[in-house]
Design a protein around this motif. Sequence first.
Motif, short mmCIF file in Angstrom:
data_model
loop_
_atom_site.label_atom_id
_atom_site.label_comp_id
_atom_site.label_asym_id
_atom_site.label_seq_id
_atom_site.Cartn_x
_atom_site.Cartn_y
_atom_site.Cartn_z
N LEU A 1 -3.37 2.93 -14.22
CA LEU A 1 -4.05 2.72 -12.94
C LEU A 1 -5.49 2.32 -13.19
O LEU A 1 -6.11 2.78 -14.16
N TYR B 1 2.42 1.74 -3.39
CA TYR B 1 1.38 2.14 -4.35
C TYR B 1 1.08 3.63 -4.21
O TYR B 1 1.03 4.35 -5.20
N PHE C 1 3.96 5.24 -12.67
CA PHE C 1 3.13 4.10 -13.07
C PHE C 1 2.84 4.20 -14.56
O PHE C 1 2.99 5.26 -15.16
N THR D 1 1.80 6.43 -6.99
CA THR D 1 0.66 7.20 -7.50
C THR D 1 0.91 8.69 -7.32
O THR D 1 0.69 9.47 -8.24
N ASP E 1 0.80 -1.23 0.00
CA ASP E 1 0.00 0.00 0.00
C ASP E 1 0.83 1.27 0.00
O ASP E 1 0.52 2.22 -0.71
#
Length: 129
Positions: free
Chosen positions: A19, A7, A16, A11, A4
């Motif tokens: 998504l 991530y 990335f 983000t 988490d």
Amino acid sequence: MVDDSQYQKRTDSGDFDILSIWLNRGLFFPGNEQVALWQSSQADVKGGNNLGGVKNKVVDALLEKLVNADDKESLLAAAHALDRVLLFENYVIPHWHSGSFRVAYWDKFGIPQVAPKYNLGFQTWWIKQ
């Protein structure tokens, strides 16, 4: 696969390729929240909501029309135009998920009492005699 915290960090920093997120913004009609999602001024805000890094003058102009719409007709026109641009530029790929299966079928089929957890299990159905 990342945890988490990784991530969230990726983000927030734009680290990335793609998504899958739920954008349920604006209960009935889109409004000011669209600015945070798509306006060029928000593209480089670390941890911001413009996750695609959208910097597009057409999108900015449509957001201006959307936010300043005087009536429902002009609001919907601007929203539909914005939607078309976002889809055309591939900033958004719409998809939808439901946690349940919705199937209509004849009662002529027999279905096992124990169903697969993540599948309808059509291959286990049979025609009743």
